[in-house]
Each structure stands twice: as structure tokens, then as C-alpha cells.
Design a protein around this motif. Sequence first.
Motif, mmCIF file in Angstrom:
data_model
loop_
_atom_site.group_PDB
_atom_site.id
_atom_site.type_symbol
_atom_site.label_atom_id
_atom_site.label_comp_id
_atom_site.label_asym_id
_atom_site.label_seq_id
_atom_site.Cartn_x
_atom_site.Cartn_y
_atom_site.Cartn_z
ATOM 1 N N GLY A 94 0.798 -1.300 -0.200
ATOM 2 C CA GLY A 94 -0.028 0.068 -0.007
ATOM 3 C C GLY A 94 0.828 1.161 -0.040
ATOM 4 O O GLY A 94 2.014 1.225 0.601
ATOM 5 N N LEU A 95 0.440 2.197 -0.751
ATOM 6 C CA LEU A 95 1.244 3.492 -0.592
ATOM 7 C C LEU A 95 0.871 4.327 0.676
ATOM 8 O O LEU A 95 -0.391 4.204 1.065
ATOM 9 N N PHE A 96 1.740 5.077 0.787
ATOM 10 C CA PHE A 96 1.610 6.213 2.058
ATOM 11 C C PHE A 96 0.427 7.025 1.692
ATOM 12 O O PHE A 96 -0.421 7.509 2.675
ATOM 13 N N ILE A 107 -0.813 -6.168 9.962
ATOM 14 C CA ILE A 107 0.427 -6.734 9.601
ATOM 15 C C ILE A 107 1.222 -6.755 10.777
ATOM 16 O O ILE A 107 2.026 -8.001 10.766
ATOM 17 N N PHE A 108 1.529 -5.949 11.620
ATOM 18 C CA PHE A 108 2.200 -6.055 12.774
ATOM 19 C C PHE A 108 1.603 -6.992 13.734
ATOM 20 O O PHE A 108 2.529 -7.579 14.484
ATOM 21 N N ASP A 109 0.474 -7.110 13.859
ATOM 22 C CA ASP A 109 -0.106 -8.256 14.689
ATOM 23 C C ASP A 109 0.139 -9.675 14.189
ATOM 24 O O ASP A 109 0.763 -10.375 15.295
ATOM 25 N N VAL A 110 0.297 -9.904 13.050
ATOM 26 C CA VAL A 110 0.934 -11.176 12.592
ATOM 27 C C VAL A 110 2.401 -11.304 12.812
ATOM 28 O O VAL A 110 3.089 -12.335 13.207
ATOM 29 N N ASN A 111 2.929 -10.353 12.051
ATOM 30 C CA ASN A 111 4.453 -10.453 11.845
ATOM 31 C C ASN A 111 5.610 -10.125 13.031
ATOM 32 O O ASN A 111 6.539 -10.814 13.449
ATOM 33 N N VAL A 112 5.098 -9.344 13.830
ATOM 34 C CA VAL A 112 5.612 -8.819 14.996
ATOM 35 C C VAL A 112 5.082 -9.302 16.290
ATOM 36 O O VAL A 112 5.885 -10.145 16.989
ATOM 37 N N VAL A 113 3.823 -9.143 16.519
ATOM 38 C CA VAL A 113 3.371 -9.849 17.634
ATOM 39 C C VAL A 113 3.241 -11.328 17.808
ATOM 40 O O VAL A 113 3.949 -12.258 18.551
ATOM 41 N N GLY A 114 2.994 -11.912 16.521
ATOM 42 C CA GLY A 114 3.123 -13.399 16.324
ATOM 43 C C GLY A 114 4.222 -13.918 16.587
ATOM 44 O O GLY A 114 4.695 -15.130 17.366
ATOM 45 N N ALA A 149 14.826 -0.508 0.101
ATOM 46 C CA ALA A 149 13.685 0.468 0.021
ATOM 47 C C ALA A 149 12.903 0.224 -1.198
ATOM 48 O O ALA A 149 13.201 0.767 -2.104
ATOM 49 N N PHE A 150 11.766 -0.544 -1.012
ATOM 50 C CA PHE A 150 11.046 -0.935 -2.063
ATOM 51 C C PHE A 150 9.622 -0.241 -1.920
ATOM 52 O O PHE A 150 9.098 -0.321 -0.807
ATOM 53 N N PRO A 151 9.089 0.321 -2.846
ATOM 54 C CA PRO A 151 7.905 1.225 -2.793
ATOM 55 C C PRO A 151 6.719 0.504 -2.433
ATOM 56 O O PRO A 151 6.692 -1.154 -2.806
ATOM 57 N N ALA A 152 5.750 0.907 -1.671
ATOM 58 C CA ALA A 152 4.530 0.218 -1.238
ATOM 59 C C ALA A 152 4.533 -0.625 -0.323
ATOM 60 O O ALA A 152 3.653 -1.440 0.163
ATOM 61 N N LEU A 153 5.588 -0.851 0.403
ATOM 62 C CA LEU A 153 6.037 -2.054 1.336
ATOM 63 C C LEU A 153 6.381 -1.512 2.598
ATOM 64 O O LEU A 153 7.065 -2.120 3.416
ATOM 65 N N SER A 154 5.760 -0.233 3.005
ATOM 66 C CA SER A 154 6.518 0.432 4.201
ATOM 67 C C SER A 154 6.138 -0.464 5.528
ATOM 68 O O SER A 154 6.818 -0.650 6.146
ATOM 69 N N ALA A 155 4.921 -0.661 5.593
ATOM 70 C CA ALA A 155 4.359 -1.424 6.696
ATOM 71 C C ALA A 155 4.883 -2.921 6.847
ATOM 72 O O ALA A 155 5.522 -3.393 7.986
ATOM 73 N N GLU A 202 0.076 -6.851 -6.962
ATOM 74 C CA GLU A 202 -0.137 -5.473 -6.285
ATOM 75 C C GLU A 202 0.630 -4.312 -6.695
ATOM 76 O O GLU A 202 0.139 -3.323 -6.568
ATOM 77 N N MET A 203 1.720 -4.862 -7.290
ATOM 78 C CA MET A 203 2.890 -3.492 -7.614
ATOM 79 C C MET A 203 2.206 -2.951 -8.890
ATOM 80 O O MET A 203 2.153 -1.797 -9.148
ATOM 81 N N THR A 204 1.602 -3.608 -9.794
ATOM 82 C CA THR A 204 1.030 -3.431 -10.940
ATOM 83 C C THR A 204 -0.302 -2.695 -10.602
ATOM 84 O O THR A 204 -0.594 -1.691 -11.226
ATOM 85 N N THR A 205 -1.063 -3.161 -9.535
ATOM 86 C CA THR A 205 -2.424 -2.589 -9.398
ATOM 87 C C THR A 205 -2.133 -1.057 -8.835
ATOM 88 O O THR A 205 -2.918 -0.129 -9.020
ATOM 89 N N LEU A 206 -1.080 -1.024 -8.086
ATOM 90 C CA LEU A 206 -0.947 0.429 -7.572
ATOM 91 C C LEU A 206 -0.195 1.325 -8.638
ATOM 92 O O LEU A 206 -0.056 2.543 -8.224
ATOM 93 N N GLY A 207 0.101 0.791 -9.691
ATOM 94 C CA GLY A 207 0.584 1.693 -10.712
ATOM 95 C C GLY A 207 2.159 1.931 -10.781
ATOM 96 O O GLY A 207 2.601 2.948 -11.255
ATOM 97 N N LEU A 208 2.841 1.073 -10.009
ATOM 98 C CA LEU A 208 4.334 1.158 -9.784
ATOM 99 C C LEU A 208 5.054 0.533 -10.996
ATOM 100 O O LEU A 208 6.131 0.807 -11.270
#
Length: 262
Positions: A94-96, A107-114, A149-155, A202-208
Amino acid sequence: MTDPELTGRTALVTGGAQGLGRKFAEHLATAGATVVVADVQDDKGKEVAERVGGHFVHLDVTDDASWEAGVAQAVAETGGLDVLVNNAGIEIAGLFLDLDPDVVRRIFDVNVVGTSLGIKHAFRAMGPGGPAGQGGVIINIASVAATIAFPALSAYSASKSAVDRITRIAAMESGKLGLGVRVNCIYPGLVPNEMGAGLANEMTTLGLFPSPEEAVAGVVALTPSGRLATEDEIADAVVFLASDRARFVNGIGLPVDGGMGM
């Protein structure tokens, strides 16, 4: 032919019903381990467990009580716990400009808390006085996204960077407390499986990128090895870190990304 390297050890793999988790279960079983497949997808998880001659436990990695019950079941059915592969994770791009805080929290609940809960319950089971009590190995699955630093992957990138920090702190705590548990993580490169294909779409759908193929080509262009990773290559690293060959490897992040994150 079965490699006896991990014979006599029990390995629990979260998110083991599909993708990399399924491949980890297969390679660990081939190396001689008794494998416990842990997932919220009961039917798929049981199929994988049957294929590798192992066990299945239902596990929601975001839920503390589910971890407690799942680890207890795994120990009761196998007689121990020597390896935890904290693999379960989700990726949502997702984009900022369009950031949805609920998606970030998920994302944080699964990846970090999990991942954190997995460490908690593995420490309790593997450490002195625990039901397994012989020490062991924890392998957390981060991502090359933690190092680039890859776009749309901030979280997603932030969550996997957190997995790296968690790994190192857990290794230090284990040492200070005398738990006898090594803790490492792996940074897999992009793999052409269901999650990898989903990311390209996803990268295509977001127009990147103009197409999924060009998104993949963009990743390959950033990789000195000139190709994507394979699931087998990532799984080989898991077996290595689980084995005695890595007995003095502790608190590290191992890139298996063809040099993408260097």
C-alpha cells in the motif's frame, strides 16, 4: 533418502500449510526431524503434516492462549520441542497516500506480535524447567524487504525490520538467562510462489509497474545473482540454522537473497 542430521529432534513450523512454510516442513522432515505443522488452515495443514509424516496443531499466532495450547500439544504428542520456525506472516502492499491504519496494525499483529509470542512460548518450553527443557533453536523468517527501500511495502518492511531486532534481543536474553536457545533470522529474497506472485500483482495494481512481469524484472535487476530465489534455497538455510553445523551461530540475520539486500 532421509538425511539423519536432525534425527531425534522436533521442529514446529508456523504457517506450515503452504508456501515457504510447507517447504520448510518438507526439508526439516527430510533432515530427520519430527515436524509439527502449525497453522489456522486446518485442512491444508493436516495434508502437509501427513505428507511429511508429522503432526498438526491449530495455531493462531496472534493469540497468546493459542500459542500456549499449540506448544503444549506439540510437546505432548512428540515428547519435546527443539526447533521453532517462526514463519507465519502476511504481506499487504500500500502507498503512503492511501495508508490504512487497520492494515498496518494487522501486518504488525501477525508479523511482529506473532513472532514475539512464538519466542515467548518456545523459551518457556525449551528452557530449564520447561516441558521440553533441553534448549533449542528459534529461526525467525524476516525478509529482504527489511534491508531495502522498495515502494509500497512500508508496513511490511517495518514489520520485518522489527523481526530482525526482536531476533537479536531474544538471542541476548536467552544467553543472559541461560536458556540454551539460539535465535537467528533469515532474510529470504523474492520467491516465485503464491505470495511472490501476489506482490507482483499488487505492484501493478498500484501503478508502480506496467505489468507483473516487469515488477519481477525490477526485482531481478536489483539482484546480483540475476534471478529470484527458490523455496528450496530458503529451506536449506533453515535446516542449516537448525543443525549443529550452526551451533555457534547466534543472534544473526542471514540473507538468502542473491545479494539484493547488500
